[in-house]
Design an enzyme around this catalytic site. Structure first.
Site, PDB file in Angstrom:
ATOM      1  N   LYS A   2       0.869  -1.188   0.000  1.00 14.09           N
ATOM      2  CA  LYS A   2       0.000   0.000   0.000  1.00 14.09           C
ATOM      3  C   LYS A   2       0.899   1.229   0.000  1.00 14.09           C
ATOM      4  O   LYS A   2       1.925   1.254   0.706  1.00 14.09           O
ATOM      5  CB  LYS A   2      -0.901  -0.017   1.238  1.00 14.09           C
ATOM      6  CG  LYS A   2      -1.932   1.114   1.273  1.00 14.09           C
ATOM      7  CD  LYS A   2      -2.861   1.011   2.484  1.00 14.09           C
ATOM      8  CE  LYS A   2      -3.906   2.120   2.494  1.00 14.09           C
ATOM      9  NZ  LYS A   2      -4.833   2.025   3.646  1.00 14.09           N
ATOM     10  N   SER A  26      -9.844   2.346   2.714  1.00 12.41           N
ATOM     11  CA  SER A  26      -8.903   3.052   1.877  1.00 12.41           C
ATOM     12  C   SER A  26      -7.914   2.140   1.139  1.00 12.41           C
ATOM     13  O   SER A  26      -7.286   2.584   0.189  1.00 12.41           O
ATOM     14  CB  SER A  26      -8.108   4.048   2.724  1.00 12.41           C
ATOM     15  OG  SER A  26      -7.311   3.364   3.663  1.00 12.41           O
ATOM     16  N   SER A  47     -10.301   0.044   6.898  1.00 13.61           N
ATOM     17  CA  SER A  47      -9.646   0.186   5.596  1.00 13.61           C
ATOM     18  C   SER A  47      -8.977  -1.069   5.053  1.00 13.61           C
ATOM     19  O   SER A  47      -8.575  -1.094   3.893  1.00 13.61           O
ATOM     20  CB  SER A  47      -8.602   1.310   5.647  1.00 13.61           C
ATOM     21  OG  SER A  47      -9.236   2.558   5.575  1.00 13.61           O
TER      22      SER A  47
END
Lengths: 483, 483
Positions: A76, A151, A175
């Protein structure tokens, strides 16, 4: 090979059936073909990835291997990785190349894993649909007209589309779990403090926790073995003995007590999701589990509490992005104050600004007690609800998200509607508990549904066991979107 | 009309740790800009603070030395504001739960007005808390732009806040000096005011006796006692003049300009920041165990006040002399080393240090730590005064030689022939010669002209080339003349 489990992949690499360079190149090729439509990656660095793969092959040849040696993992874009552009989904860090590695990154590097690329995400991890990214929306691989969740949407889409072997995410209010649910993959948010936050760009420090996202619970266990562990550079990192999170995978579930909180099955839950989750609970009964009805009375307050505390911390955490030392600086300004204002006005997107403003407001003189302190008190009550609940059950289950993946742009105009998509996940962060989501079927429009499993503190090994046994009995986690 | 002056101090002492309060970067002064700015000092995205235990130990030490309460649990808070030399956009400080609670400091005040006698006063200390220093803005380089040097960012500070217990510039300066001496005494701060290791903010207000406290103005960043005295005198007069001319004092922060001797308002209360303090979620509350406090207690040397009491009670010195000898740890150590050479005569050591040594140091602009004569050298000389080998005037010559050329007292006495004649027979014969050669004067003396005694002493001293032991000479001369 790209459909294999990490264990199988590792075995193939060690048996020289495939080299890490070949495996990495396979993924890079697949990314070239499929990523333009999905936008799961922000930054790719094929030469760097392949260089790592060559080094992994040397290591494999020498027999000095770790479970993940040679396996391509996507990161990420919230994790600082030395020499890699690290944007956190923001224009603010469009040109920021990190000079250092986050703890998570260095853990994967020491294991000999390959950094395949940096995945897309909501800007500074603020969002539940990946629509706040400066780098464009990620498309859900099951239906590219729909969001992947957020997210960690880029990671979820990349794992679902087999654009990496596995990947990392971070979870402040859901997330990891919510995008995992919306993309039909498995994701685990560990107990707060299990994975070091060093080098992970902070959103809300007391809630942020990194975790793995993969195609199965078994894979998650291997990834967590690499990610977890004490790090003296993070004062909130917990000093505990190293554990093998895969140790209990094969245990039978006879006698497992599953708590079902009535609040998670109330108004607001989509009937398709409710039905799919209930069917999965039925599967658990077949596996020998018993069901306990429980209540988490204060969890209804978790969204308001979260939207006081997380923005409060964010408003302060994001102050360092001022255009002075690194990151975006407005091209034109008249003086210092103007430079700050323009750089931040131009560098941050709307959702980030909204949360900075909320956070600044709740910390302001005269409002602090009414908002911040009050929210902290309720946070303790929410945590206490779980303490009571775990006296009656071993794990808590429910839906991860009230609906399946919604359409791109559907909730973009209504932040509160968007915030409600994390209604079942946020309480877990507020309590600091571990939580995971595994695919458990399909709902309306044939979109994946996630089953949330919440464990007691440090019960990751048991949660992975509970998830793995389900995945042995069902095949939802092996379903892949047609691309 | 009589005015009452009310003064309180906030002193920032830079703690003498080798590394910063929240990172491993060096704190050494004077390095090239930004060479001591690590990832934490620059506030790169993702970095986290880790508390330096050495800074906490120094805070505990200070608390113990001032009889203060040491908090078993204190909390680091973020003080949020934007400034280019504040890389995170917040300063990590302590707010409502400081590490050191209420304490006190006893000071010796030497009034400068009239013939007022020195007196003792106890100033209450409100609190002392740990915080990090900011960096520095470097204005006006060759390109005319402002540079930022983050070497100092993150240097540990202990901010020591007093109650408004001082009522004159002399008291404020005495407090600051005593505090300065104490922090060096217990080794928590190098006290270097030029390098900013000890910075004082002085809150000043005036009122009519019996009235409530007046509005205060804060004189910022005084780094010399002389300036502090001047600044307070100016500020007090300015406030009195303003009120007497019908004006009102507005709360403000002011700066002292040493060139004009004036204070000037920097910002008013209206410009005051809302710092939005909240507990730093990156740092756990600071827990201090009783064992830790006890360990630190072992490392504290005898404190100035205890020494003063001992010098007065056991050595028979005056409080004033004792306070001068304990003005710095170096002076006290010097005195106590001298004392080992002349253990039976503490006063001779005290007098020489307070008199000749201090006078010479002042003349040469030196600190005690730079004194060219060691305590052993001085002790060696005092021993010879004490045992009658040299006279006071001989001693002064030895002292001058030691100061300028170094060496050993005994060698100097021998080389310069300063050994005084203490041989009774030698002095008696010398006296007899004088009496017989000055029959007329002897007669005058014997008829009652006592004043002539000095005339005979002078003759005898001259005859002995100044080496006669004055006390013996007096005795013998008196006996013979009166004989």
């Amino acid at each position: 090979m790209i459909q294999s489990s990490l264990t199988q992949m590792g075995a193939a690499l060690r048996a020289k059936k495939i080299s890490s360079v070949e495996l990495t190149q396979n993924y890079l090729d697949r990314i070239s073909t499929l990523n333009p439509a999905l936008n799961a990656y922000i930054t790719l660095n094929p030469e760097v990835s392949l260089e790592q793969a060559r080094a992994a092959d040397v290591r494999l040849a020498a027999g000095k291997t770790d479970a993940l040696t040679g396996i391509p993992i996507a990161q990420k874009d919230i994790f600082c990785a030395k020499g890699w552009r690290t944007t956190c989904g923001s224009k603010m860090l469009h040109n920021f190349v990190s000079p250092y590695d986050a703890h998570v990154i260095s853990q994967f590097n020491s294991a000999g894993a390959i950094n395949l690329g940096k995945t897309n995400m909501d800007e500074f991890a603020m969002g539940s649909s990946n629509e706040t990214s400066y780098y464009g929306t990620v498309k859900n691989p099951w239906d590219t007209a729909r969001v992947p969740g957020g997210s960690s949407g880029g990671t979820a889409a990349a794992v679902a589309a087999r654009l990496c072997a596995a990947a990392t995410g971070t979870d402040t209010g859901g997330s990891i779990r919510q995008p995992a649910a919306l993309c039909g993959i498995s994701g685990l948010k560990p107990t707060y403090g299990v994975v070091s936050r060093y080098g992970m760009i902070a959103f809300a420090s007391s809630l942020d926790q990194a975790g793995p996202m993969a195609r199965s619970a078994e894979d998650l266990a291997l990834l967590l073995n690499t990610m977890a562990g004490f790090d003296e550079r993070d004062s909130t990192s917990l000093q505990r003995d190293k554990e093998d999170y895969a140790r209990d995978l094969v245990k039978p579930l006879n006698g497992l007590r599953i708590g079902l909180p009535k609040e998670f099955f109330a108004e607001g839950l989509g009937s398709d999701v409710a039905q799919t989750v209930e069917t999965s609970i039925g599967e658990y009964k077949k596996l020998g589990a018993t069901i306990v009805d429980i209540s988490l009375p204060n969890t209804k307050l978790s969204i308001p509490v979260y939207y006081v505390l997380a923005p409060a911390e964010a408003s302060s955490n994001l102050s360092r992005f001022d255009g002075v030392r690194y990151g975006y600086r407005a091209p034109e300004y008249t003086d210092l104050a103007d430079m700050y204002e323009k750089s931040r006005a131009q560098g941050f997107g709307a959702e980030v600004k909204r949360r900075i403003m909320i956070g600044t407001y709740v910390l302001s003189h005269g409002y602090y007690d009414a908002y911040y302190l009050q929210a902290q008190k309720i946070r303790r009550l929410i945590a206490q609800d779980f303490v009571e609940a775990f006296k009656q059950c071993d794990v808590i289950m429910g839906p991860t998200s009230p609906s399946t993946a919604f359409k791109l742009g559907e909730k973009g105009d209504d932040p509160v509607q968007m915030y409600l998509s994390d209604i079942y996940t946020i309480a877990v962060n507020l309590a600091g508990l571990p939580g995971m989501s595994i695919p458990c079927g399909f709902g309306a429009n044939n979109m994946p549904v996630g089953l949330q499993i919440i464990g007691n503190y440090f019960d990751e090994a048991r949660m992975l066991n509970v998830a793995h046994q389900f995945q042995l009995a069902t095949d939802w986690h092996t379903r892949a979107p047609k691309l | 009309m009589q005015w009452e002056i009310v003064i309180g101090l906030e002193v920032h002492t830079q703690l003498s740790t080798n590394t910063k309060i929240f990172s491993g970067a060096s704190t050494a002064f004077g390095a090239e800009p930004n060479t001591q700015a690590d990832a934490v000092s620059i506030a790169l995205p993702g970095v986290l603070p880790v508390l330096n235990k050495g800074a906490v130990e120094r805070a505990i030490k200070f608390g113990l030395a001032t009889g203060a309460h040491i908090s078993k649990r204190s909390v680091f808070a973020r003080k949020n504001y934007f400034y280019p030399d504040l890389p995170k956009g917040y300063q990590i400080s302590q707010f409502d739960l400081p590490v050191v609670g209420q304490g006190a400091l006893t000071i010796q005040v030497e009034p400068l007005v009239g013939n007022a006698q020195p007196y003792e006063k106890t100033v209450r200390i409100t609190r002392a808390h740990l915080e990090e220093d900011a960096g520095k803005s470097v204005h006006g380089n060759s390109q005319g732009v402002t540079g930022i040097d983050l070497n100092r960012a993150g240097t540990p500070l202990l901010e020591i806040v007093s109650e408004p217990d001082m009522s004159s510039a002399a008291e404020a300066v005495a407090y600051a000096k005593t505090l300065h001496s104490l922090v060096r005494w217990i080794g928590i701060c190098d006290g270097n005011m030029q390098e900013g290791s000890f910075r004082c903010d002085v809150n000043v207000s005036v009122r009519k006796p019996g009235e409530p406290l007046g509005t205060r103005r804060e004189i910022k960043n005084l780094n010399s006692f002389k300036f502090m005295h001047q600044a307070i005198d100016y500020e007090v007069q300015w406030q009195i003049d303003t009120i007497e001319n019908g004006g009102k004092i507005q709360q403000a922060t002011v700066l002292f300009n040493p060139e004009t001797g004036e204070t000037r308002s920097m910002r008013s209360k209206e410009d005051a920041h809302d710092y939005r303090y909240f507990p730093d979620p990156d740092l756990l509350p600071l827990e201090i165990s009783t064992e830790w406090i006890d360990q630190v207690r072992q490392t504290i040397p005898e404190l100035p006040q205890a020494k003063i009491n001992r010098y007065v009670n056991e050595l028979g010195l005056s409080t004033y002399d004792a306070s001068i000898l304990t003005a710095s740890v170096e002076t006290a150590v010097f005195f106590e080393t001298v004392l080992t050479a002349v253990p039976t005569d503490p006063k001779v050591g005290a007098n020489w240090i307070i008199g000749e040594v201090n006078a010479q140091l002042n003349r040469d602009g030196l600190e005690m730590s730079q004194c060219p004569i060691s305590a052993h050298q001085l002790g060696g000389m005092l021993k010879r005064i004490s045992d009658g080998t040299i006279s006071n005037s001989g001693a002064k010559e030895v002292f001058r030689t030691l100061w300028s050329e170094g060496g050993d007292a005994d060698a100097i006495i021998a080389a310069k022939g300063l050994k005084q004649v203490s041989d009774v027979a030698a002095i008696e014969s010398l006296v007899a010669d004088i009496i017989s050669a000055n029959a007329e004067k002897v007669a005058e003396y014997r008829s009652g002209k006592d004043k002539l005694f000095g005339f005979f002493v002078g003759l005898a001293m001259k005859a002995s080339k100044g080496k006669a032991n004055p006390a013996q000479l007096n005795d013998i001369l008196k006996k013979k003349l009166d004989g």
